[in-house]
Design a protein around this motif. Structure first.
Motif, mmCIF file in Angstrom:
data_model
loop_
_atom_site.group_PDB
_atom_site.id
_atom_site.type_symbol
_atom_site.label_atom_id
_atom_site.label_comp_id
_atom_site.label_asym_id
_atom_site.label_seq_id
_atom_site.Cartn_x
_atom_site.Cartn_y
_atom_site.Cartn_z
ATOM 1 N N GLN A 41 -7.026 -2.806 -5.332
ATOM 2 C CA GLN A 41 -8.169 -1.925 -5.093
ATOM 3 C C GLN A 41 -9.492 -2.641 -5.309
ATOM 4 O OE1 GLN A 41 -8.207 1.046 -3.745
ATOM 5 N NE2 GLN A 41 -5.973 1.014 -3.562
ATOM 6 N N LYS A 77 -10.316 -4.595 -2.234
ATOM 7 C CA LYS A 77 -10.740 -3.727 -1.134
ATOM 8 C C LYS A 77 -12.187 -3.275 -1.327
ATOM 9 C CE LYS A 77 -9.496 0.425 1.443
ATOM 10 N NZ LYS A 77 -8.589 1.595 1.533
ATOM 11 N N ASN A 127 -10.881 1.135 7.664
ATOM 12 C CA ASN A 127 -10.026 1.132 6.483
ATOM 13 C C ASN A 127 -8.741 0.357 6.757
ATOM 14 O OD1 ASN A 127 -9.140 2.216 3.781
ATOM 15 N ND2 ASN A 127 -7.574 3.149 5.067
ATOM 16 N N ILE A 176 -6.617 -7.454 3.043
ATOM 17 C CA ILE A 176 -6.213 -7.595 1.649
ATOM 18 C C ILE A 176 -4.746 -7.995 1.552
ATOM 19 C CG2 ILE A 176 -5.964 -6.419 -0.561
ATOM 20 C CD1 ILE A 176 -8.880 -7.008 0.414
ATOM 21 N N TRP A 205 0.806 -1.223 0.000
ATOM 22 C CA TRP A 205 0.000 0.000 0.000
ATOM 23 C C TRP A 205 0.839 1.273 0.000
ATOM 24 C CZ3 TRP A 205 -5.098 -0.987 -0.494
ATOM 25 C CH2 TRP A 205 -5.550 -2.252 -0.103
ATOM 26 N N LEU A 213 -9.444 -3.387 6.682
ATOM 27 C CA LEU A 213 -9.653 -3.807 5.294
ATOM 28 C C LEU A 213 -8.312 -3.972 4.574
ATOM 29 C CD1 LEU A 213 -12.685 -1.563 4.276
ATOM 30 C CD2 LEU A 213 -12.674 -4.065 4.373
ATOM 31 N N GLN A 214 -7.428 -2.999 4.730
ATOM 32 C CA GLN A 214 -6.138 -3.091 4.057
ATOM 33 C C GLN A 214 -5.313 -4.249 4.613
ATOM 34 O OE1 GLN A 214 -5.544 1.552 2.584
ATOM 35 N NE2 GLN A 214 -3.873 0.477 3.587
ATOM 36 N N THR A 246 -15.297 -4.317 1.306
ATOM 37 C CA THR A 246 -15.947 -3.249 2.089
ATOM 38 C C THR A 246 -17.390 -3.595 2.442
ATOM 39 O OG1 THR A 246 -14.516 -1.558 1.089
ATOM 40 C CG2 THR A 246 -16.579 -0.806 2.088
#
Length: 341
Positions: free
Chosen positions: A328, A331, A298, A305, A50, A301-302, A335
């Protein structure tokens, strides 16, 4: 003629962790001997999916393969904080997966025999990963604060992986003396038990987010509570802003002090080839998301991933080669699976 020394890179993140020499027997019974591993590499790679400008801190033997460290450097990760010791530390790390969610860290002779492979001579004398006395750590493995590059104090985000209690209890306050406003820490088995549980408040006091496994928190509250959220509530009083539990089913439970809300986020549904590094890669993705906008959802979530890419291949840097559009897309898909509890 005066030779100009190259200036130190401007870093955003520091990852503190372990470096290991891994021997793996995967769920499909394929084996990999003597490959790079450890929480430092996996967390840095999960973060590197990221963001960039990452520095590493950890300890290695003089005979630890330098090409593994150089690979991290080649990927833009700063390695000046890696401390090389002449004292012997056994950095061998054996993991067998009779099933995906049931790793075995001991008895390598049995597992190599089970899959019909010759036992590697380089594993002779291997003692396994034993839980140690939290108050009697081997001084050879403790991070030496005086040897940390001074400019590492300029970063704003630090992740401290599973380490000895002495290192984990001292490092947060050290980085708070600099510019670090976000400090995440992954719990160690040494103190996540009823015998040494009184050490946990010391760990929690200077950090932003505390990350542990379901097994660890259940061991800590063994005989006292069986409800995970009741356990979280008891830990929350010690000042940590967020607590994340990685469950046995590879779900991520989040408690956020600011919103007083609880969430559940699944691991992105990828095919798990090698579970090694799942948790540490999550931690790297998590701190990247947290630093970006201080949004804990967030961040989770990252982290999920990052972990999903890591488990699809072998080795810590596998996830860093994922295509940005695919990152992306995952992600965005995940979500919709965030659940408030």
């Amino acid at each position: 003629m005066v030779t100009m020394e190259p200036s130190a890179p401007i870093l955003r993140y520091i990852i503190v962790g372990k470096f290991t020499n891994d021997y793996l027997i995967l769920p499909n019974n394929k084996n990999f001997n003597e490959i790079p591993g450890g929480s430092a590499f996996y967390s840095a790679a999960g973060l590197g999916l990221w963001d960039k400008d990452i520095g590493l801190i950890g300890i290695v033997n003089e005979d630890y393969p330098y090409e593994w460290i150089q690979e991290a450097n080649n990927r833009g990760i700063d390695i000046r904080g890696i401390q090389i010791t002449s004292n012997y530390i056994d950095q061998r790390n054996f993991i067998a997966y009779p099933s995906i969610n049931d790793p075995d860290f001991g008895n390598p002779i049995f597992h190599f025999s089970r899959i019909g492979e010759q036992f590697p001579k380089t594993l002779l004398g291997y003692g396994g990963n034993l839980t140690t006395n939290a108050l009697k750590n081997d001084s050879k493995s403790i991070i030496k604060i005086k040897d940390i590059p001074f400019d590492y104090l300029d970063v704003t985000a630090v992740h401290i992986s599973t380490l000895d209690y002495a290192s984990q209890s001292r490092l947060p306050s050290f980085f708070r003396q600099g510019h670090a406003t976000t400090i995440t820490l992954k719990a160690a088995d040494d103190y996540m038990n009823t015998l040494y549980g009184d050490l946990v408040p010391t760990i929690l006091k200077d950090i932003t987010a505390f990350i542990c496994t379901e097994k660890q928190i259940r061991n800590l509250f063994y005989g006292k509570s069986s409800d995970l959220w009741d356990m979280v509530a008891e830990l929350a009083v010690f000042g940590c802003e967020m607590i994340i539990i990685i469950t046995d089913r590879n779900y991520f439970l989040l408690w956020d002090r600011t919103s007083r809300k609880k969430y559940e986020v699944p691991l992105y549904p990828s095919t798990i080839y090698d579970p090694t590094g799942l948790q540490d890669s999550f931690c790297g993705g998590f701190i990247s998301g947290l630093r970006a906008n201080q949004n804990p959802i967030n961040a989770v979530l990252q982290g999920s991933i990052s972990a999903s890419f890591t488990v699809e291949g072998v080795g810590p840097f596998y996830c860093m080669d994922a295509l940005p559009k695919l990152v992306q897309a995952r992600k965005e898909y995940l979500t919709s699976y965030v659940s408030e509890i």
